[in-house]
Motif scaffolding. Structure first.
Motif, short mmCIF file in Angstrom:
data_model
loop_
_atom_site.label_atom_id
_atom_site.label_comp_id
_atom_site.label_asym_id
_atom_site.label_seq_id
_atom_site.Cartn_x
_atom_site.Cartn_y
_atom_site.Cartn_z
N GLY A 265 0.81 -1.21 0.00
CA GLY A 265 0.00 0.00 0.00
C GLY A 265 0.84 1.26 0.00
N GLY A 266 1.93 1.24 0.77
CA GLY A 266 2.83 2.39 0.79
C GLY A 266 3.51 2.62 -0.55
N VAL A 267 3.92 1.52 -1.22
CA VAL A 267 4.51 1.64 -2.55
C VAL A 267 3.49 2.19 -3.54
CG1 VAL A 267 5.46 0.33 -4.50
CG2 VAL A 267 6.23 -0.16 -2.18
N GLY A 268 2.26 1.71 -3.43
CA GLY A 268 1.21 2.21 -4.31
C GLY A 268 0.97 3.70 -4.14
N ALA A 269 0.98 4.15 -2.88
CA ALA A 269 0.80 5.58 -2.63
C ALA A 269 1.94 6.39 -3.23
CB ALA A 269 0.71 5.83 -1.13
N LEU A 270 3.16 5.88 -3.08
CA LEU A 270 4.32 6.59 -3.62
C LEU A 270 4.28 6.67 -5.15
CD1 LEU A 270 7.07 7.90 -2.96
CD2 LEU A 270 8.09 5.63 -3.08
N LYS A 271 3.78 5.61 -5.77
CA LYS A 271 3.78 5.53 -7.23
C LYS A 271 2.62 6.26 -7.88
CE LYS A 271 4.39 2.14 -10.96
NZ LYS A 271 5.60 2.81 -11.46
N PHE A 272 1.42 6.17 -7.27
CA PHE A 272 0.22 6.65 -7.94
C PHE A 272 -0.41 7.88 -7.31
CE2 PHE A 272 0.23 1.95 -8.60
CZ PHE A 272 0.48 1.98 -9.97
N ALA A 273 0.09 8.32 -6.14
CA ALA A 273 -0.58 9.40 -5.41
C ALA A 273 -0.65 10.69 -6.20
CB ALA A 273 0.11 9.64 -4.07
N SER A 274 0.37 10.98 -7.02
CA SER A 274 0.39 12.26 -7.73
C SER A 274 -0.77 12.41 -8.70
CB SER A 274 1.72 12.42 -8.48
OG SER A 274 1.87 11.37 -9.42
N GLY A 275 -1.33 11.30 -9.15
CA GLY A 275 -2.43 11.38 -10.10
C GLY A 275 -3.79 11.21 -9.48
N LEU A 276 -3.87 11.10 -8.14
CA LEU A 276 -5.14 10.86 -7.47
C LEU A 276 -5.45 11.98 -6.48
CD1 LEU A 276 -4.66 7.07 -6.61
CD2 LEU A 276 -6.10 8.00 -8.41
N PRO A 277 -6.73 12.32 -6.33
CA PRO A 277 -7.10 13.29 -5.29
C PRO A 277 -6.93 12.67 -3.91
CG PRO A 277 -9.07 12.39 -6.33
CD PRO A 277 -7.91 11.85 -7.09
N ALA A 278 -6.10 13.29 -3.08
CA ALA A 278 -5.72 12.68 -1.80
C ALA A 278 -6.92 12.45 -0.89
CB ALA A 278 -4.69 13.55 -1.10
N GLY A 279 -7.78 13.45 -0.75
CA GLY A 279 -8.88 13.34 0.20
C GLY A 279 -9.85 12.22 -0.13
N ILE A 280 -10.32 12.18 -1.35
CA ILE A 280 -11.25 11.12 -1.77
C ILE A 280 -10.58 9.76 -1.66
CG2 ILE A 280 -12.51 10.18 -3.74
CD1 ILE A 280 -13.85 12.59 -2.51
N SER A 281 -9.31 9.68 -2.04
CA SER A 281 -8.59 8.40 -1.97
C SER A 281 -8.51 7.90 -0.53
CB SER A 281 -7.18 8.57 -2.55
OG SER A 281 -7.22 8.94 -3.91
#
Length: 397
Positions: A265-281
């Motif tokens: 999950g941490g790797v996923g956040a590091l890789k994909f977070a820039s393209g996702l809205p943080a709050g909704i995610s």
């Protein structure tokens, strides 16, 4: 990749978090296996995690006063002292009874070390990485926290099979010394503002959180996210025994799934977070954590439970990584240390409190029903929060 740009800092973090969790797990296991006392194991666990509840607030003040790397050196020296105490007790004191006093002192030192090293490293990353890399830097740091959590017990098992307990304590101390050595070439600066009374500065940090709706909602999201940790630590071992009839190896693999999934999950956040809205995610992932946790209570087979637990870990690691990054990015520099220390206190207090509540609920309803109730509560509270947390819903980072 952020790790390649700041290799010394992040390798230092990995060594420190791995060694810290080696000390935590050692305290619990050494009390049970060598000292022969579940009571001392519980007391040691409390001493490892209790001090941050009090000292964490002061740690935040120091993070805003001192250069963070300097504070890291002090905190890691306390950890080294804890490892040396355990080493001396194991190798030089003949009877288990004679080892109790240094064991308890070592556990206390570990708790003091955790009080300062976590917020200090979180504060340090804001000065080590460039300002436009802060979100990625915070996500990377949180990933290493999870990796250290997973590597700690693995390192203990490998080293013990070769050397026994003394090797575990020696390697933990060596990791801390090496981690501090890697920071010698990294400069961070202290605050230029004049220090004031500690309680005033603590209150100032709390006011900063309350006055900024997004920051306050990130903290509330962290509270809900960490509610899942206590029930998992308390109820899953019991389910592994009673519901799935797993042996020692099976239980280890079952519980180890969580550590691996948190890292994924941490790797996923590091890789994909820039393209996702943080709050909704965060809201979606936390709802998923509660739903899947409740579903484990309905699982009839161990394989299904493992798959569900993996989903819980991935979603939880993803959500908590985004929460940490959001707190880092949205904190004012003048109070950032105190804000981050508040998050650290949450990460210590909430799992302990929810674990206690889960244990009481299990005594009343049974482990399966307690897990279903805990998971459903987390999902329901997150859905309710999503209705009024307007600032978090709109948060992009």
């Amino acid at each position: 990749m952020i790790f390649k740009r700041y290799p010394a800092f992040y390798l230092s973090c990995l060594l420190a978090f791995t060694a810290g969790h080696m000390i935590n797990y050692s305290v619990i296991m050494y009390a049970q296996e060598v000292l022969g006392s579940d009571l001392l194991s519980g007391v040691g666990f409390g001493l490892c995690f209790g001090p941050p509840i009090v000292l964490g607030w002061y740690a935040g003040v120091l993070c805003d006063r001192l250069a963070p790397v300097r504070l890291i050196h002090y905190a890691q020296a306390v950890f080294v002292a804890a490892a040396i105490l355990l080493l001396v007790a194991d190798t030089m004191l003949p009877s288990p009874a004679s080892r109790v006093a240094p064991f308890l002192m070592a556990a206390t030192f570990a708790g003091v070390g955790w009080s300062f090293v976590s917020p200090a490293r979180m504060a340090a990353v804001t000065q080590v990485v460039k300002s436009d890399e802060l979100r990625a830097g915070a996500l990377a740091l949180n990933l290493l926290v999870m990796l250290g959590f997973g590597l700690g017990p693995l390192m203990i098992g490998v080293i013990r099979s070769v050397t026994g307990w003394w090797g575990v304590f020696a390697v933990a101390a060596t990791f801390f010394v090496a981690g501090s050595g890697l920071l010698l070439g990294i400069e961070t600066h202290r605050s230029n503002r004049p220090p004031r009374h500690v309680m005033h500065e603590i209150r100032e940090g709390l006011v900063a959180i309350v006055r900024r709706p997004l920051l306050g909602q990130f903290m509330l999201a962290a509270i809900v996210g960490y509610l899942a940790m206590g029930p998992m630590q308390v109820l899953l071992p019991r389910l592994a025994n009673t519901q799935f009839a797993l042996g020692d190896l099976g239980r280890g693999l079952f519980l180890g799934t969580l550590a691996i999934a948190l890292m994924v999950g941490g790797v996923g956040a590091l890789k994909f977070a820039s393209g996702l809205p943080a709050g909704i995610s965060i809201l979606v992932a936390t709802t998923l954590v509660g739903s899947l946790l409740a579903a484990i209570g309905f699982a009839g087979r161990a394989a299904a439970a493992v798959a569900l637990l993996f989903g819980v870990g991935v979603a939880g690691g993803f959500a908590l990584s985004l929460i940490v990054a959001g707190i880092q990015v949205n904190s004012d520099e003048a109070v950032r240390g105190r804000v981050l220390a508040t998050y650290t206190v949450i990460s210590q207090v909430i799992p302990a409190a929810s674990g206690l509540a889960a244990g009481a609920l299990s005594q009343w309803l049974g482990a399966r029903q307690a897990l279903i109730a805990c998971g459903a509560t987390i999902a329901f509270v997150t859905l309710a929060n999503s209705l009024w947390m307007r600032a978090l819903r709109k948060a992009r980072h």
